[in-house]
Scaffold this motif. Structure first.
Motif, short mmCIF file in Angstrom:
data_model
loop_
_atom_site.label_atom_id
_atom_site.label_comp_id
_atom_site.label_asym_id
_atom_site.label_seq_id
_atom_site.Cartn_x
_atom_site.Cartn_y
_atom_site.Cartn_z
N LEU A 203 34.30 44.24 41.12
CA LEU A 203 34.51 42.86 40.67
C LEU A 203 34.07 42.69 39.21
O LEU A 203 34.68 41.93 38.46
CB LEU A 203 33.73 41.91 41.58
CG LEU A 203 34.12 40.43 41.52
CD1 LEU A 203 35.60 40.24 41.78
CD2 LEU A 203 33.31 39.63 42.52
N ILE A 204 33.02 43.40 38.81
CA ILE A 204 32.60 43.35 37.41
C ILE A 204 33.68 43.93 36.50
O ILE A 204 34.00 43.37 35.45
CB ILE A 204 31.26 44.11 37.22
CG1 ILE A 204 30.12 43.33 37.84
CG2 ILE A 204 30.97 44.35 35.74
CD1 ILE A 204 28.77 44.00 37.73
N ILE A 205 34.24 45.07 36.91
CA ILE A 205 35.31 45.69 36.13
C ILE A 205 36.53 44.75 36.05
O ILE A 205 37.17 44.61 35.00
CB ILE A 205 35.71 47.04 36.73
CG1 ILE A 205 34.52 48.01 36.71
CG2 ILE A 205 36.90 47.64 35.98
CD1 ILE A 205 33.98 48.30 35.34
N ALA A 206 36.83 44.10 37.17
CA ALA A 206 37.96 43.16 37.19
C ALA A 206 37.71 41.98 36.26
O ALA A 206 38.61 41.54 35.52
CB ALA A 206 38.21 42.67 38.62
N SER A 207 36.49 41.44 36.28
CA SER A 207 36.16 40.30 35.40
C SER A 207 36.21 40.71 33.93
O SER A 207 36.58 39.92 33.07
CB SER A 207 34.76 39.76 35.75
OG SER A 207 33.76 40.72 35.48
N GLN A 208 35.85 41.96 33.64
CA GLN A 208 35.95 42.47 32.27
C GLN A 208 37.41 42.53 31.83
O GLN A 208 37.74 42.16 30.70
CB GLN A 208 35.33 43.86 32.19
CG GLN A 208 35.32 44.46 30.78
CD GLN A 208 34.78 45.87 30.76
OE1 GLN A 208 34.84 46.58 31.77
NE2 GLN A 208 34.23 46.29 29.65
N GLY A 209 38.28 42.99 32.74
CA GLY A 209 39.71 43.05 32.42
C GLY A 209 40.32 41.68 32.21
O GLY A 209 41.23 41.52 31.38
N MET A 210 39.82 40.69 32.96
CA MET A 210 40.34 39.31 32.82
C MET A 210 39.63 38.55 31.71
O MET A 210 39.97 37.39 31.46
CB MET A 210 40.15 38.57 34.15
CG MET A 210 40.98 39.13 35.29
SD MET A 210 40.83 38.14 36.81
CE MET A 210 39.11 38.44 37.24
N MET A 211 38.61 39.20 31.10
CA MET A 211 37.79 38.55 30.07
C MET A 211 37.15 37.27 30.60
O MET A 211 37.04 36.27 29.90
CB MET A 211 38.61 38.27 28.80
CG MET A 211 39.21 39.52 28.18
SD MET A 211 40.03 39.25 26.60
CE MET A 211 38.61 38.97 25.53
N ASP A 212 36.74 37.34 31.87
CA ASP A 212 36.09 36.20 32.52
C ASP A 212 34.58 36.45 32.53
O ASP A 212 34.01 36.94 33.52
CB ASP A 212 36.63 36.06 33.95
CG ASP A 212 36.21 34.75 34.61
OD1 ASP A 212 35.25 34.12 34.11
OD2 ASP A 212 36.84 34.37 35.62
N THR A 213 33.91 36.11 31.44
CA THR A 213 32.47 36.39 31.30
C THR A 213 31.62 35.62 32.30
O THR A 213 30.65 36.18 32.83
CB THR A 213 32.01 36.10 29.86
OG1 THR A 213 32.91 36.71 28.95
CG2 THR A 213 30.62 36.66 29.61
#
Length: 247
Positions: A203-213
């Motif tokens: 989920l952290i990697i996914a949030s990084q890809g979505m730029m959702d800090t």
């Protein structure tokens, strides 16, 4: 409430206030405010968005911790009791721990696939060493006078091990277990970083890809809470175990 706990909470509140003030001077993409992170966290928990990821990571941690700790304690007992095995295995154990598990993660994923098995193996290997090292130390450094007393009383090797060495070394073994619990969280999350579609690390990697800090920070808080709860659970078991032994 103890004075130390009060100061700890005051420090926590001060950090939150400083974080909030600093976040107002920056873009949310760089540093989201605590209020934004908490809102994201609550929304994710109430909607059930985090639930499968929390369950997946928790399961990997528990299985990996169990296997790594069991192997570590058994190996530690053998190495502590039998000098030949200690001299034979110790160089290889040290060599295996010198290699960063993050570097081995892609290899484990190649061998065991992208499922849960590879993450459990990584977690177990990370948990193994603290239990093994502390168990060896506990077995080796048992009070020689007590060992001699057991020998004089006619106790055999197994009786000395299970009735003296292991009980006497329990504080050291439990200390290694507390370290292993924290490392288990790291192992599971690192494994999910490398390969995985489910779990808090993924989920952290996914949030990084979505730029959702804000999402990334909220997941980091969940990981912190999970690690803290597991550590406190082991501490609670240890405290009550020693309380039972002392009565």
């Amino acid at each position: 409430m103890k004075k130390g706990s009060i100061y700890s909470w005051l420090l926590f509140i001060l950090i939150l206030l400083l974080w909030e003030m600093l976040a107002k001077q920056m873009s949310e993409l760089v540093l989201p405010a605590p209020s934004v992170v908490v809102t994201t966290l609550i929304e994710g928990l109430t909607s059930g968005y985090y639930t499968p990821h929390i369950l997946r990571t928790s399961l990997e941690i528990v299985i990996g911790l169990f296997l790594g700790s069991l192997l570590g304690i058994l190996t530690g007992i053998l190495m502590g009791e039998v000098e030949f095995i200690r001299k034979l295995l110790f160089p290889y154990v040290i060599a295996s721990q010198a290699v960063p598990k993050l570097a081995l993660a892609p290899l484990f994923i190649l061998w065991f696939g992208f499922g849960m098995t590879s993450k459990v193996v990584i977690t177990a290997l990370i948990c193994f060493f603290p239990l093994m090292e502390n168990t060896v130390t506990a077995i080796q450094y048992t009070d020689p006078k007590k060992v001699e007393l057991f020998r004089v009383l006619g106790a055999n090797r197994w009786q000395t091990l299970f009735k003296l060495k292991i009980p006497a070394g329990l504080p050291s073994i439990m200390a290694g277990f507390r370290v292993a619990v924290v490392l288990a969280v790291v192992g599971a999350v690192v494994g999910e970083f490398i390969g995985g579609s489910e779990g808090l690390g993924a989920l952290i990697i996914a949030s990084q890809g979505m730029m959702d800090t804000p999402l990334m920070f909220s997941v980091l808080i969940l990981i912190t809470i999970l690690g803290t709860v597991l550590y406190q659970l082991i501490y609670f078991i240890e405290r009550h175990l020693f309380k039972y032994r002392n009565h």
